[in-house]
Design an enzyme around this catalytic site. Structure first.
Site, PDB file in Angstrom:
ATOM      1  N   ARG A  35      45.973   0.896  36.050  1.00 15.15           N
ATOM      2  CA  ARG A  35      46.812   0.930  34.843  1.00 15.15           C
ATOM      3  C   ARG A  35      47.199  -0.459  34.364  1.00 15.15           C
ATOM      4  O   ARG A  35      47.570  -0.651  33.206  1.00 15.15           O
ATOM      5  CB  ARG A  35      48.084   1.769  35.059  1.00 15.15           C
ATOM      6  CG  ARG A  35      48.849   1.886  33.750  1.00 15.15           C
ATOM      7  CD  ARG A  35      50.238   2.468  33.816  1.00 15.15           C
ATOM      8  NE  ARG A  35      50.897   2.441  35.065  1.00 15.15           N
ATOM      9  CZ  ARG A  35      51.735   1.467  35.443  1.00 15.15           C
ATOM     10  NH1 ARG A  35      51.988   0.432  34.676  1.00 15.15           N
ATOM     11  NH2 ARG A  35      52.329   1.541  36.624  1.00 15.15           N
ATOM     12  N   TYR A  47      45.640   3.547   7.325  1.00 14.67           N
ATOM     13  CA  TYR A  47      45.062   4.663   8.068  1.00 14.67           C
ATOM     14  C   TYR A  47      46.210   5.617   8.467  1.00 14.67           C
ATOM     15  O   TYR A  47      47.292   5.161   8.836  1.00 14.67           O
ATOM     16  CB  TYR A  47      44.320   4.128   9.305  1.00 14.67           C
ATOM     17  CG  TYR A  47      44.090   5.192  10.331  1.00 14.67           C
ATOM     18  CD1 TYR A  47      43.272   6.288  10.048  1.00 14.67           C
ATOM     19  CD2 TYR A  47      44.708   5.157  11.568  1.00 14.67           C
ATOM     20  CE1 TYR A  47      43.081   7.297  10.968  1.00 14.67           C
ATOM     21  CE2 TYR A  47      44.528   6.159  12.507  1.00 14.67           C
ATOM     22  CZ  TYR A  47      43.708   7.229  12.195  1.00 14.67           C
ATOM     23  OH  TYR A  47      43.529   8.225  13.109  1.00 14.67           O
ATOM     24  N   ASP A 101      43.630  -4.339  11.031  1.00 12.11           N
ATOM     25  CA  ASP A 101      42.764  -3.310  11.604  1.00 12.11           C
ATOM     26  C   ASP A 101      41.378  -3.515  10.982  1.00 12.11           C
ATOM     27  O   ASP A 101      41.186  -3.325   9.780  1.00 12.11           O
ATOM     28  CB  ASP A 101      43.352  -1.934  11.244  1.00 12.11           C
ATOM     29  CG  ASP A 101      42.511  -0.786  11.775  1.00 12.11           C
ATOM     30  OD1 ASP A 101      41.326  -0.989  12.084  1.00 12.11           O
ATOM     31  OD2 ASP A 101      43.054   0.341  11.859  1.00 12.11           O
ATOM     32  N   LYS A 148      35.088   4.003  17.359  1.00  6.25           N
ATOM     33  CA  LYS A 148      34.208   4.034  16.177  1.00  6.25           C
ATOM     34  C   LYS A 148      32.985   3.145  16.417  1.00  6.25           C
ATOM     35  O   LYS A 148      32.205   3.414  17.305  1.00  6.25           O
ATOM     36  CB  LYS A 148      34.989   3.619  14.936  1.00  6.25           C
ATOM     37  CG  LYS A 148      36.406   4.186  14.862  1.00  6.25           C
ATOM     38  CD  LYS A 148      36.443   5.700  14.814  1.00  6.25           C
ATOM     39  CE  LYS A 148      37.891   6.182  14.691  1.00  6.25           C
ATOM     40  NZ  LYS A 148      38.060   7.591  14.941  1.00  6.25           N
TER      41      LYS A 148
HETATM   42  N1  PLP Z   1      42.029   2.624  12.479  1.00  3.43           N
HETATM   43  C1  PLP Z   1      41.216   3.268  11.645  1.00  3.43           C
HETATM   44  C2  PLP Z   1      40.809   2.589  10.369  1.00  3.43           C
HETATM   45  C3  PLP Z   1      40.770   4.547  11.951  1.00  3.43           C
HETATM   46  O1  PLP Z   1      39.966   5.186  11.092  1.00  3.43           O
HETATM   47  C4  PLP Z   1      41.186   5.146  13.170  1.00  3.43           C
HETATM   48  C5  PLP Z   1      40.765   6.506  13.537  1.00  3.43           C
HETATM   49  O2  PLP Z   1      40.165   7.217  12.748  1.00  3.43           O
HETATM   50  C6  PLP Z   1      42.035   4.426  14.010  1.00  3.43           C
HETATM   51  C7  PLP Z   1      42.434   3.161  13.648  1.00  3.43           C
HETATM   52  C8  PLP Z   1      42.557   5.010  15.294  1.00  3.43           C
HETATM   53  O3  PLP Z   1      41.579   5.005  16.273  1.00  3.43           O
HETATM   54  P1  PLP Z   1      41.616   5.987  17.541  1.00  3.43           P
HETATM   55  O4  PLP Z   1      41.281   7.364  17.059  1.00  3.43           O
HETATM   56  O5  PLP Z   1      40.623   5.385  18.473  1.00  3.43           O
HETATM   57  O6  PLP Z   1      43.008   5.953  18.092  1.00  3.43           O
END
Ligand code: PLP
Length: 383
Positions: free
Chosen positions: A50, A104, A176, A201
């Site tokens: 962890r 998001y 992000d 992703k």
């Molecule tokens: N940022 C973006 C632009 C996303 O599209 C997503 C998920 O769809 C995330 C962050 C969050 O990622 P996670 O599902 O791995 O927590």
């Protein structure tokens, strides 16, 4: 690592332990919770899964830092674990943050619903309006949060301007970069302090795990690691092994997806029943010039609307045979979804309308299937 100069080499080789563990060419899965104690005096250094210090964590941390062009990086159990832990590291009770107004959905939830419970306030601002950034700045503003390409409308904020503004006003800048991936854009190159990626992703690219990462200077990443140790959003070693495998093909996957998506966006934009295509590679996109200047490729994500809105969109999705109608993005399988029904359903109808997310909007993540096959499947399914 002086010899790992180009991205294609970094994604394969950076972070590999040297010397290799038992000569293993591929870093194996360290499926152990704990390790023999080696006299460590700092809690955060105790070898324990962890605490984010297994060989599977180390290889990824070094590799992702090399790819992003930052001093350090830390992997996490999901994109949201990386995002929420990073925000809780740089903000404290009484602070205020500026964030772009088309976040998001998961991040929107953290900023507007979770952080206020800890006494952290926010203002959502256009990513294109420096006058508004200045107007909304308060004595307690500590952070500016942006996204390279917004989900699902593929807008590209003035990211270089945001990083500069944050520097000038002593704010920590976070971005992000999930939709662009570090193959198309490395935010540290324009001065962002912390780059966030959903490893679920493009980084992994195979729609088979959840992961996240934060990359930046050594000091700030160490603080995020310590917060992650406490909050517990640690990446599991097995997922870490898979993420390392997925990363090795990141450059070839994303470059193919860039090319395929551009052809598909051109096809859709010429189709008579498609009323709007949001793809930064199209000359008609409002941020095309900025995307062309800053991105190495326009990415594998787009969204579009059909004339007639919701009903034709639903019929179209049912008729497709190649893309799966599913949330998520960035993998080898093409995925398609109506954000209002799924990934943005946690926003109220008013919030969605304000962000320009209509009920009929379709978001498309282009996979690695043959581009002609995808185009013909789309063509057959369109009314
Ligand atoms: N940022 C973006 C632009 C996303 O599209 C997503 C998920 O769809 C995330 C962050 C969050 O990622 P996670 O599902 O791995 O927590």
């Amino acid at each position: 690592m002086a010899t790992f100069k180009q991205l294609e080499t970094k994604v394969v080789r950076a972070g590999t332990p040297s010397p290799r563990i038992n000569g293993a060419v591929v870093t194996p899965i360290f499926q152990t919770t704990t390790y023999e104690y080696g006299g460590q005096t700092d809690y955060h250094d105790v070898p324990y899964a962890r605490l984010n210090n297994s060989p599977n964590h180390r290889v990824l941390n070094e590799k992702i830092a090399a790819i992003e062009g930052t001093e350090a990086a830390i992997v996490a159990a999901s994109g949201m674990a990386a995002i929420s832990t990073a925000l809780l590291t740089v903000l404290k009770e009484g602070d205020h943050l500026l964030a772009i107004d088309c976040l998001y959905g998961g991040t929107h939830g953290v900023v507007t619903k979770e952080l206020p419970r800890y006494g952290i306030t926010h203002t959502l601002v256009s990513g294109d309006d420096p006058a508004a950034w200045k107007r909304e700045l308060r004595p307690n503003t500590k952070v500016f949060y942006a996204e390279t390409l917004t989900n699902p409308l593929l807008q590209m904020p003035d990211v270089a301007g945001i990083a500069r503004f944050a520097r000038e006003h002593d704010l920590v800048s976070l971005i992000d970069n999930t939709f662009a991936s570090p193959i198309n854009f490395r935010p540290a190159s324009v001065g962002f302090n912390i780059t966030l990626e959903s490893g679920t992703k493009y980084l992994n690219g195979h729609n088979d795990l959840t992961a996240g990462a934060a990359a930046g200077g050594a000091g700030i990443i160490d603080s995020i690691k310590r917060k992650l140790d406490h909050l517990g959003g640690t990446l599991d070693p097995h997922a870490g092994y898979l993420l390392n495998r997925g990363l090795k093909t990141l450059a070839v996957r994303v470059r193919h997806q860039n090319q395929s998506a551009l052809r598909i966006a051109e096809f859709l934009s010429k189709h008579k029943v498609v009323s709007k295509v949001n793809y930064p590679g199209l000359a008609t996109h409002p941020n095309h010039a900025r995307a062309k200047e800053l991105l190495a490729g326009f990415g594998g994500m787009m969204s579009f609307e059909l004339s007639g809105g919701l009903e034709p969109a639903e019929r179209f999705l049912k008729r497709l045979t190649i893309p799966a109608v599913a949330a998520s993005l960035g993998g080898v399988e093409s995925l398609i979804i109506r954000p209002a029904a799924a990934v943005h359903s946690n926003l109220s109808p008013q919030e969605r309308a304000k962000s320009g997310i209509s009920d009929g909007l379709i978001r498309f993540s282009i996979g690695l299937e043959n581009t002609d096959d995808l185009i013909s499947d789309l063509g057959n399914a369109l009314p």
